[in-house]
Design an enzyme around this catalytic site. Structure first.
Site, short mmCIF file in Angstrom:
data_model
loop_
_atom_site.label_atom_id
_atom_site.label_comp_id
_atom_site.label_asym_id
_atom_site.label_seq_id
_atom_site.Cartn_x
_atom_site.Cartn_y
_atom_site.Cartn_z
N THR A 161 3.83 6.39 4.33
CA THR A 161 2.69 6.07 4.11
C THR A 161 1.55 6.76 5.11
OG1 THR A 161 3.12 4.24 6.04
CG2 THR A 161 3.39 3.57 3.54
N GLY A 243 -0.72 10.29 0.94
CA GLY A 243 -1.18 11.28 1.67
C GLY A 243 -2.08 12.26 0.98
N GLU A 265 0.55 8.88 -4.43
CA GLU A 265 -0.65 8.48 -4.25
C GLU A 265 -1.44 9.29 -3.46
OE1 GLU A 265 -2.24 6.19 -5.90
OE2 GLU A 265 -0.65 4.63 -6.56
N CYS A 299 -9.03 6.62 0.44
CA CYS A 299 -8.62 7.62 -0.80
C CYS A 299 -9.63 7.33 -1.61
CB CYS A 299 -7.08 7.71 -0.98
SG CYS A 299 -6.60 5.77 -1.60
#
Length: 508
Positions: A161, A243, A265, A299
């Site tokens: 994460t 990331g 992601e 993000c």
């Protein structure tokens, strides 16, 4: 007297999370860590994992899976019950854990608490899902045969994460992976190890109370060496990575080299498009929240604001005015809406991006400076006048800079939305229902999140979260994202005394 700030009364509340001056950065049923010392903001010491400890953790995780995936001992609804207890345990610590997120990451307190709430919400969702996952019974063309889909856990899910959501992203993966019958190995961001330790302590206590192996939810603090090992390790059946696109590409290549499963992601260069018929009373707060929230470090942050030429000047004026009213300060202050950037490196990226934008023809409307105060504070910034295809506009910079673009037609705006490499989140503001469905359709947005009259950020947990193109294609959280954590088998069962072949083939 200790030099670490946890010894000061102001931070004594952190002991409620089981944190102390010296914290072990490895958990696999027992706590350990004999690697490098990570001095976290002079608050604590965290001992990182060595490669030997990583190996031990992998082995214990694989052994724990044999217990967790055994249907006769821990059927899916039972796994859901464990996840329910994890959610309840998080509820009891939600304020103190949210405070730690704010302290370590830098986001405002209400966002820190909200992030823990996301993990709680996903646990609630996963509990119900544990009684619903399964495949269909399909009609077989052969008499006396049944055709079914069977879904089984992949095994060990590695979860890497990022710093900006050090609790929620793990929660999305962890809760869903667990009810599917997987075990998890978590490597949090190197800059938020205390949050990783605190969350793991909460989860570990639930497992212990239920006489289950702690290695069902393992954790290793570390840097690129641990992440690389996870990406290359064939014993990691699925690697979920959140990331940057740059690092994600390297991770993807390492996982693909061993034909492993990956869930990516990555970045997002997200746009809000405002048409001439938009309700500007919705546009202005949406644009401000999505571009300034978390100091531009989501993000899903809005990085491009595309305005129809008829409303361009009005919206720029109103958004700039709202920017100047954003309350900047201590993330723990309840009145603060905007805190610091996470690192000094981010401040440098902010300044470099502004300089490039000026060189490429941009006009600074507001912001653009590092603030004269302790911490990594920068002014939220608006830049106009750049062409839509300027290289700086096409680049995702993880800081609070909003590029405002002027468009003439719907086709032009849709094309500009889709021309960037990432495809995470997008939104239009309009009252034209025909335009809404063109936006949602095959020639509209190419993103994984396609919104109307709401910001690009602030996704709900019930929908699948993720994006296309350089965002990675992964999906987490709701809808049918659970399928990414399982493997599918098509099963044909012959309950007759004959052996007919498919397609009417005769082999006699």
């Amino acid at each position: 007297m200790s030099s670490l700030l946890i010894s000061q009364p102001k931070y004594s509340w952190l002991k409620e999370l089981g944190l102390s001056e010296d914290n072990h950065g490895v958990y696999n049923g027992t706590w350990g860590g004999s690697g490098e010392v990570d001095n976290c903001m002079v608050f604590f010491v965290v001992l990182k994992a060595t490669m030997a400890e990583y190996e031990e953790t992998i082995q214990k995780s694989r052994e724990a899976w044999k217990v967790w995936a055994e249907v006769s001992r821990v059927p899916a609804p039972k796994r859901g019950e464990i996840v329910r207890q994890i959610g309840d345990a998080l509820r009891k610590k939600i304020k103190v854990l949210g405070s730690l997120v704010s302290l370590e990451m830098g986001k405002i307190y209400v966002e820190g608490v909200g992030e823990v709430q996301e993990y709680v919400d996903v646990c609630d969702y996963a509990v119900g899902l544990s009684r619903m996952i399964g495949g269909p019974i399909l009609p077989s063309e052969r008499p006396g045969h049944a055709l079914i889909e069977q879904w089984n856990p992949v095994g060990l899910v590695g979860i890497i994460t990022a710093f900006n959501f050090p609790v929620a992203v793990y929660g999305w993966n962890n809760a869903i992976a667990l009810i599917c019958g997987n075990v998890c190995l978590w490597k949090g961001a190197p800059t938020t190890p205390l949050t990783s330790v605190a969350v793991t302590k909460i989860v570990a206590e639930v497992l212990e109370q239920n006489n289950l192996p702690g290695a069902i939810c393992s954790m290793t603090c570390g840097g690129a060496d641990i992440g690389t090992a996870m990406a290359k390790d064939e014993r990691v059946d699925l690697l979920s990575f959140t990331g940057s696109t740059h690092v994600g590409k390297m991770v993807a290549m390492m996982v693909q080299e061993r034909f492993g499963r990956q869930l990516l992601e990555l970045g997002g260069n997200n746009a809000i498009i405002v048409f001439e018929d938009a309700d500007l009373n919705l546009v202005v707060p949406s644009a401000v929240f999505a571009s300034v929230g978390t100091a531009g470090q989501r993000c899903t942050t809005t990085r491009r604001l595309m305005l129809h030429e008829s409303v361009h000047d009005t919206v720029v004026e109103r958004v700039a005015k709202a920017y100047k009213q954003v309350r900047i300060g201590d993330p723990w202050d309840p009145s603060t809406l905007y805190g610091p950037l996470h690192t000094k490196q981010a401040v440098e990226q902010y300044l470099a991006a502004i300089e490039k934008a000026k060189q490429q023809g941009g006009t600074l409307i507001c912001g653009g400076k590092v603030m004269d105060r302790a911490g990594n504070y920068v002014e939220p910034t608006i830049i106009t006048g750049l062409p839509h295809d300027a290289s700086i506009v096409q680049t995702e910079t993880f800081v609070p800079i909003l590029y405002v673009l002027k468009f003439k037609t719907e086709d032009e705006a849709f094309a500009w939305n889709n021309e960037v490499k990432q495809g995470l989140s997008s939104s239009i503001f309009t009252k034209d229902m025909g335009r809404v469905f063109r936006w949602l359709g095959p020639k509209g947005s190419d993103c994984g999140i396609v919104n109307v009259n709401i910001p690009t950020s602030g996704a709900e947990i019930g929908g699948a979260f993720g994006g296309e193109k350089h965002t990675g294609g992964g999906r987490e959280s709701g809808s049918d994202s659970w399928k990414q954590y399982m493997r599918r088998s098509t099963c044909t069962i012959n309950y007759s005394k004959d052996l007919p072949l498919a397609q009417g083939i005769k082999f006699e």
